[in-house]
Design an enzyme around this catalytic site. Structure first.
Site, mmCIF file in Angstrom:
data_model
loop_
_atom_site.group_PDB
_atom_site.id
_atom_site.type_symbol
_atom_site.label_atom_id
_atom_site.label_comp_id
_atom_site.label_asym_id
_atom_site.label_seq_id
_atom_site.Cartn_x
_atom_site.Cartn_y
_atom_site.Cartn_z
ATOM 1 N N GLU C 89 -97.740 8.807 61.178
ATOM 2 C CA GLU C 89 -98.817 8.004 60.604
ATOM 3 C C GLU C 89 -98.328 6.586 60.344
ATOM 4 O O GLU C 89 -98.933 5.845 59.582
ATOM 5 C CB GLU C 89 -99.334 8.637 59.327
ATOM 6 C CG GLU C 89 -98.277 8.926 58.289
ATOM 7 C CD GLU C 89 -98.896 9.450 57.005
ATOM 8 O OE1 GLU C 89 -98.737 10.653 56.767
ATOM 9 O OE2 GLU C 89 -99.532 8.688 56.281
ATOM 10 N N CYS C 121 -99.457 13.946 57.525
ATOM 11 C CA CYS C 121 -98.087 14.462 57.618
ATOM 12 C C CYS C 121 -97.966 15.664 58.552
ATOM 13 O O CYS C 121 -96.924 16.309 58.591
ATOM 14 C CB CYS C 121 -97.568 14.814 56.226
ATOM 15 S SG CYS C 121 -97.502 13.385 55.143
ATOM 16 N N THR C 162 -91.186 8.360 46.749
ATOM 17 C CA THR C 162 -90.933 9.448 47.705
ATOM 18 C C THR C 162 -91.052 9.026 49.176
ATOM 19 O O THR C 162 -90.379 9.613 50.024
ATOM 20 C CB THR C 162 -91.919 10.618 47.462
ATOM 21 O OG1 THR C 162 -93.253 10.095 47.478
ATOM 22 C CG2 THR C 162 -91.642 11.302 46.129
ATOM 23 N N ARG C 210 -104.044 13.312 41.330
ATOM 24 C CA ARG C 210 -103.975 14.765 41.125
ATOM 25 C C ARG C 210 -104.834 15.536 42.122
ATOM 26 O O ARG C 210 -104.564 16.700 42.399
ATOM 27 C CB ARG C 210 -104.363 15.115 39.680
ATOM 28 C CG ARG C 210 -103.279 14.736 38.660
ATOM 29 C CD ARG C 210 -103.709 15.044 37.245
ATOM 30 N NE ARG C 210 -104.860 14.215 36.839
ATOM 31 C CZ ARG C 210 -106.108 14.676 36.748
ATOM 32 N NH1 ARG C 210 -106.381 15.946 36.985
ATOM 33 N NH2 ARG C 210 -107.081 13.863 36.409
ATOM 34 N N HIS C 245 -94.254 21.802 53.475
ATOM 35 C CA HIS C 245 -94.239 20.328 53.447
ATOM 36 C C HIS C 245 -93.720 19.885 52.077
ATOM 37 O O HIS C 245 -93.956 20.538 51.071
ATOM 38 C CB HIS C 245 -95.655 19.801 53.689
ATOM 39 C CG HIS C 245 -95.767 18.313 53.539
ATOM 40 N ND1 HIS C 245 -94.955 17.449 54.236
ATOM 41 C CD2 HIS C 245 -96.592 17.544 52.761
ATOM 42 C CE1 HIS C 245 -95.279 16.206 53.905
ATOM 43 N NE2 HIS C 245 -96.256 16.236 53.008
ATOM 44 N N LYS C 250 -90.925 18.973 43.786
ATOM 45 C CA LYS C 250 -91.598 19.978 42.946
ATOM 46 C C LYS C 250 -92.592 20.841 43.717
ATOM 47 O O LYS C 250 -92.606 22.067 43.595
ATOM 48 C CB LYS C 250 -92.361 19.262 41.817
ATOM 49 C CG LYS C 250 -91.495 18.967 40.597
ATOM 50 C CD LYS C 250 -91.565 20.113 39.590
ATOM 51 C CE LYS C 250 -90.471 20.033 38.522
ATOM 52 N NZ LYS C 250 -90.783 19.058 37.483
ATOM 53 N N ASN C 277 -89.704 11.727 51.311
ATOM 54 C CA ASN C 277 -90.695 12.397 52.156
ATOM 55 C C ASN C 277 -90.819 11.670 53.498
ATOM 56 O O ASN C 277 -91.231 10.524 53.545
ATOM 57 C CB ASN C 277 -92.034 12.381 51.403
ATOM 58 C CG ASN C 277 -93.179 12.995 52.194
ATOM 59 O OD1 ASN C 277 -92.980 13.517 53.298
ATOM 60 N ND2 ASN C 277 -94.376 12.932 51.633
ATOM 61 N N SER C 307 -102.598 15.478 54.988
ATOM 62 C CA SER C 307 -103.740 15.089 54.164
ATOM 63 C C SER C 307 -104.955 14.872 55.038
ATOM 64 O O SER C 307 -104.848 14.525 56.205
ATOM 65 C CB SER C 307 -103.417 13.809 53.395
ATOM 66 O OG SER C 307 -102.501 14.086 52.363
#
Lengths: 133, 388, 357
Positions: C89, C121, C162, C210, C245, C250, C277, C307
Site C-alpha cells: 500500500e 495490509c 508502529t 478503536r 497480522h 498486543k 508493522n 483494512s
C-alpha cells in the site's frame, strides 16, 4: 516539466539492476557494463554476464558537495569496488557509518534507488554496495 | 612539419566575473593576444576555441561562428574543440598541427568558460559529464570524489600525507598572490587547508581548484611569419596527446596518470629533451593530489615520490623545477575550457621574461600539462625560448 | 474455502525477508510529540521500529526480500518463475507496476506475468493465493509472491509508533523434496468495513482509532481462522504456531487467545515489537520467523488482515528441507539484531520527507 529521461534509463536497466558486465572469451577478463570490444585484448568475442555481487573496497571517499539532484541527500560514500571476479564498479556504499569504512572492506551488492528525474518523474534504481551482513 | 611559434598572448582576469558574458571573455582575451602579437584581425586565417560545456553552463552551443562573428572576422574557419578540462590544450595542439603542416600560416587559438552563472550543484553536475555519465556520475560521482578516490589510494599505497597535499595548495596560493590575473591572491598556510570544509574526503575545499570564469588566447604562426612580427617568438618544440579509460574504475592502477605519462613521453621525444631539462612547468592541479600525481607521470619524481617532491621544495618558485608559477588551477582559477591555453600564456610570459614578480629566472624551456576528466585525456606541450 | 490437500500439493520452495538497518526507538518518537513512552510501549507492545533509508522504498525492499527467497531456493531456475505479485500500500508510483521493476531486477522479465495487489495490509497474501491457484492449475511452474511496504503514517498519528519498512517473499511451486513447507488450505473473508484508508493523492493514511479493532481486525481474523479450521477439521491444539497480522504487539496475542491459542503458539512468529508493522509484509515476515525456527512436521496457522477489510488464513505444514535451507539467507532474527543504526526523530522525519523543503 523536465524532459523525460526514461529511454536512457531503460537502455541500461538490466546492467544497473543486476550488475551486468561482459566477459572476454579470449582473455577471460571481465568489465562492468556493455562493450562490443574487449578493452584489454581487443577481441570482439564477448559475452554478457552477471558480475560477482560481492567484492572489496579498492578506494573510497565521502562526498560532502553534491551534484544537482542530491541537494538534500546528505553526505554519502562513493567507492570503487573490486568485485570477486576481478571487474570493478563505482558506486555508493550504504548502511554504514563513514568512520567504519576502509580499503579492503568486504561488501555486497544491494538494490537501491539511485535518484529520480524529479518529484513527478521516473525513479532510477540500480546497484549500490553495503558491508556484508 | 615546419617550426611554429607563439607571437601573442592574452588572458582575462579569472574569477567570478558577474559583468562578463561568455563571448565578452573570449573576445577580451583574443583582442589582447592580437594586440600583443601586433597583427591585424584580417591576418587570422582560422580560430580554434577550447570550450567544455557552454551548452550546459550558458545554454550556448555553436560557439565557433559566434566568436568569429563577434571578433569581426566572419568567413574564416572557426573550430570548437571539446575534451573536458583539456579542451583548449587540445585546441592548441590542433592549431599547432594545422600551422606545422602548412594548412594555415597564422591562427588564433584560445579557450573560454563561463561557469559561475549557475549554482554550485549545477556546475558540479555539468563537470561530472567529463566522467562516465552512465557508470560513474549517474551513481553520485562528482569530480572532487574521483580525485579523492585517487588520493585515498595514493596515500594507502605510498604513504602520501594529508600535509603533502596541503603544501601544493600553499605553494600555488603563494604564486597566485603574485599574479594579477589570478582568481585567488591570498596567501594561505597548511592549517588553512586542513581546517577548510570537506568536499570529498580526504580532499577539502582548499585542495580543490575553484569554479571560475575566464578566457585565454594565443596567436601562433609559422616560423618565418613569427619572426616577422616578433622579437621574442616562443617555439613549440614538443607536443603529445594521449587518452585513457573514461571511467576511473576501468584502470588497473588509479594512483598513476597513465595518459599524462604517455603524452609526456611523446612530447619529450619530439623535443628531444628529458624531464630534467624543464625549467618551468604549468601542470593540471585541478586538485592538490593531481599535481603530486603529475610530478610522477611527467618524470619529475619517481612513482609514489610526488609527495616528497613538494615537501622538499623542488617545485617552489625558487626550486629546481618551479611548478605552477601562475598559481596553477588552484589559485589562478579553473575556467575549464580556458585552462589549457592559460597555461601556455603563462609559459610564454615566463620564457619571454615578462612574468613580473613570479618570474622564474633564466627559464628557457617550459612544459604545459593539461588534463581532461580523471586524466582520461592528457596533453603535454613543451615550449622553448630558443629555436631548435 | 479452499482445501488444498489434494494433488498436486503446493509448496514453498524458498522464503526471504528484508528490513532496513535503520531503527527509531519509541522513546524518540514519543519525545517529539510529548507522549509518555512507557504508556506507548505497554499499550502497543512495541519497542523500536525499522526506518527506510534515504534510498529505499517499497520496490527496493521487495527486491531484497525476493533475492533472499531465491537464495533459499537454489534449485529453482529463475526462468521457471512464471508470475510475480507484490502486495503493497506504499507503491512509489501511483500508476506503474512495481512488479515489473522487481522482475527485471531478478532477471525474469520475459514470459512472466505480474501485478501489484493493493488490499491494505493483505495484498501480499492475495499474491500468495494467486500463485497457489496458478501453480495448482498448471499454468506456471513457480511463482513469486511478495508482501512489502514502507508503511506510511501522518506525523503525530499514533500509527507513527508502529508503521515501519520491510517485507517478505515466497517462491511457490508444486510440493517436492525441496519444499520447506506446503499449504493445506486457505480461507478468506471480506466485508466493506472502512477502518483505515488513504485517498488518491493523499500522502498518508487515515484510520478510525478503536473502530479498527473489534469490527475490523478481530472479527475478520477470527472468522477467517475459524473458517479454515472448520474446513480442514483442525483445532488450535493441532497447530504449533499461529501468526496473525501484527499492527502492534498486543493485537496478535489477543486475537490468538480469543481463538483459543496459547501464548507459546503466538510468540515464535511475533516480530512487530522489534520491527514495527510492515503492513503487507507484517504477518508474512512473522511466518518467515516461525519457519526460521520450526521443525519438520510442525503446522503453522497464518492469518493476514487488510483494512477495508478482509483476512486470509493459511494452514502450512513444515517439511524436512527447512533444515538445510533456512541458513541459506539471513534469518529474521539476524536482520533484526545484526546491524542496527539508530536515528532520532529529526533524521526519521527527513528520511520520510515529513519535513517540507
Amino acid at each position: 516539466m523536465s524532459s523525460p529521461r526514461s529511454p536512457r534509463i531503460w537502455q541500461l536497466k538490466d546492467i544497473r539492476y543486476r550488475l551486468l558486465g561482459v566477459e572476454c572469451n579470449k582473455c577471460n577478463k571481465r568489465f562492468l557494463g556493455k562493450r562490443l570490444v574487449c578493452p584489454s585484448c581487443g577481441s570482439r568475442d564477448l559475452k554478457i554476464v552477471e558480475l560477482s555481487r560481492t567484492g572489496k573496497i579498492y578506494s573510497y571517499t565521502v562526498v560532502h558537495t553534491p551534484p544537482r539532484g542530491r541537494e538534500n541527500y546528505g553526505p554519502y560514500i562513493i567507492a570503487i569496488i573490486e568485485l570477486d571476479d576481478g571487474a570493478r564498479a563505482t558506486g555508493e556504499v550504504v548502511d554504514v557509518d563513514p568512520s567504519e569504512v576502509e580499503i579492503g572492506m568486504k561488501v555486497e551488492m544491494v538494490f537501491r534507488r539511485i535518484g529520480e528525474e524529479d518529484r513527478a518523474g521516473i525513479i532510477y534504481y540500480g546497484y549500490k554496495f553495503r558491508p556484508i551482513l | 612539419m615546419r617550426n611554429v611559434a607563439i607571437i601573442g598572448v592574452g588572458i582575462t582576469k579569472f574569477g567570478e566575473l558577474w559583468d562578463k558574458q561568455l563571448r565578452d571573455l573570449f573576445i577580451d582575451a583574443s583582442l589582447e593576444a592580437i594586440k600583443d602579437a601586433k597583427v591585424d584581425l584580417k591576418d587570422i586565417q582560422a580560430i580554434y576555441i577550447g570550450n567544455m560545456s557552454a551548452g550546459e553552463w550558458v545554454e550556448q552551443e555553436h560557439i565557433g561562428p559566434l566568436m568569429a562573428d563577434y571578433l569581426g572576422v566572419r568567413g574564416i574557419p572557426s573550430y570548437r574543440v571539446e575534451s573536458a578540462c583539456a579542451s583548449s590544450g587540445i585546441a592548441f595542439k590542433l592549431a599547432y598541427e594545422a600551422v606545422a603542416t602548412g594548412l594555415y600560416d597564422l591562427v588564433l587559438v584560445g579557450g573560454v568558460e563561463k561557469m559561475t552563472d549557475v549554482s554550485t550543484e549545477e556546475s558540479t553536475h555539468h563537470l561530472a559529464s567529463a566522467a562516465d555519465r552512465e557508470y560513474e556520475a549517474f551513481f553520485g560521482v562528482t569530480f572532487p570524489s574521483l580525485y579523492a578516490l585517487m588520493a585515498r589510494r595514493h596515500m594507502y599505497e605510498y604513504g602520501t600525507t594529508r600535509e603533502q597535499l596541503a603544501l601544493v595548495a600553499v605553494k600555488n596560493h603563494r604564486n597566485g598572490s603574485l599574479n594579477p590575473k589570478a582568481h585567488f591572491r591570498n596567501v594561505i598556510n597548511i592549517d588553512t587547508v586542513l581546517n577548510s570544509p570537506i568536499v570529498a574526503d580526504p580532499l577539502r575545499l582548499f585542495d580543490c581548484s575553484p569554479i571560475s570564469d575566464g578566457a585565454s588566447a594565443i596567436v601562433i604562426a609559422s616560423e618565418d611569419i613569427a619572426r616577422k612580427y616578433s622579437d621574442t617568438p616562443i617555439y613549440i618544440i614538443g607536443s603529445g596527446f594521449a587518452t585513457d579509460t573514461i571511467a576511473l574504475h576501468d584502470r588497473s592502477d588509479i594512483t598513476f596518470l597513465w595518459a599524462t605519462a604517455e603524452a609526456a613521453k611523446k612530447a619529450y621525444k619530439m623535443a628531444d629533451i628529458e624531464p630534467n631539462d624543464i625549467d618551468v612547468a604549468e601542470v593540471h592541479d585541478c586538485f592538490t593530489i593531481a599535481e603530486i600525481m603529475a610530478y610522477e607521470a611527467l618524470g619529475f619524481a619517481e612513482r609514489g615520490e610526488g609527495g616528497k617532491l613538494i615537501e622538499e621544495g623542488v617545485t617552489e618558485l625558487d626550486g629546481k623545477i618551479p611548478v605552477n608559477p601562475s598559481g596553477g588551477l588552484k589559485a589562478k582559477g579553473h575556467p575549464v575550457g580556458a585552462t589549457g591555453t592559460a597555461q601556455i600564456v603563462e609559459l610564454t610570459l615566463q620564457l619571454r621574461g615578462e612574468a613580473g614578480k613570479r618570474q622564474v629566472q633564466g627559464a628557457e624551456i617550459g612544459l604545459a600539462h593539461n588534463m581532461g576528466g580523471s586524466g582520461s585525456s592528457a596533453v603535454v606541450h613543451i615550449l622553448s625560448r630558443v629555436r631548435r | 474455502m479452499s482445501d488444498l490437500r489434494n494433488d498436486p500439493l503446493i509448496g514453498i520452495s524458498g522464503y526471504g525477508v528484508y528490513m532496513p538497518v535503520y531503527r527509531i526507538k519509541i522513546e524518540d518518537i514519543a519525545k517529539a510529540w510529548g507522549d509518555d513512552p512507557d504508556t506507548i510501549k505497554n499499550g502497543l507492545l512495541v519497542y523500536e521500529i525499522t526506518v527506510k533509508g534515504r534510498d529505499e522504498d517499497q520496490i527496493t525492499v521487495a527486491v531484497e526480500a525476493a533475492r533472499n527467497a531465491l537464495k533459499r531456493a537454489p534449485e529453482v531456475d529463475p526462468k521457471g518463475i512464471g508470475a510475480v505479485y507484490i502486495g503493497s500500500e506504499s507503491k512509489p508510483y501511483a500508476v506503474k507496476p512495481s512488479s515489473t521493476v522487481v522482475a527485471a531486477a531478478l532477471g525474469l522479465e520475459l514470459g512472466v506475468r505480474g501485478a501489484d495487489y493493493e488490499f491494505a495490509c493483505k495484498g501480499g497474501s492475495e499474491g500468495i493465493i494467486s500463485i497457489i491457484a496458478q501453480v495448482k492449475a498448471g499454468m506456471i511452474k513457480y511463482g513469486l509472491a511478495i508482501g512489502a511496504d514502507c508503511s506510511q503514517s501522518w506525523p503525530g498519528d499514533v500509527l507513527e509508533y508502529t508503521a515501519s519498512s520491510g517485507g517478505a517473499a515466497f517462491i511457490i511451486g508444486v510440493k517436492n523434496n525441496d519444499s520447506v513447507a506446503y499449504f493445506e488450505g486457505t480461507y478468506s473473508v471480506m466485508s466493506d468495513t472502512a477502518d483505515f484508508w488513504r485517498r488518491d493523492g493523499v500522502e498518508f493514511p487515515r484510520h478510525t482509532g478503536r473502530f479498527t479493532g473489534k469490527p475490523a481486525y478481530f472479527d475478520h481474523i477470527i472468522k477467517a481462522a475459524e473458517g479454515l479450521m472448520n474446513e480442514l477439521n483442525l483445532k488450535p491444539s493441532d497447530f504449533n504456531y499461529i501468526v496473525p497480522h501484527q499492527p502492534n504487539g498486543k493485537f496478535p496475542i489477543r486475537v490468538a487467545k480469543m481463538l483459543g491459542f496459547k501464548i507459546e503458539q503466538v510468540e515464535p512468529g511475533l516480530v512487530t515489537p522489534w520491527t514495527g508493522n510492515f503492513y503487507s509484509g507484517s504477518a508474512l515476515t512473522g511466518l518467515c520467523k516461525a519457519l526460521d525456527n520450526a521443525e519438520p512436521g510442525e503446522r503453522i496457522l497464518v492469518v493476514t488482515f487488510g483494512s477495508g477489510a478482509g483476512a486470509d488464513a493459511f494452514s502450512i505444514v513444515v517439511q524436512d528441507a527447512i533444515k538445510r535451507k533456512r541458513d541459506l539467507a539471513p534469518k529474521v532474527e539476524d536482520l533484526i539484531n545484526k546491524r542496527k543504526v539508530y536515528v532520532d526523530y529529526g533524521v526519521y522525519a527527513r528520511l520520510w520527507n515529513k519535513i517540507k523543503v
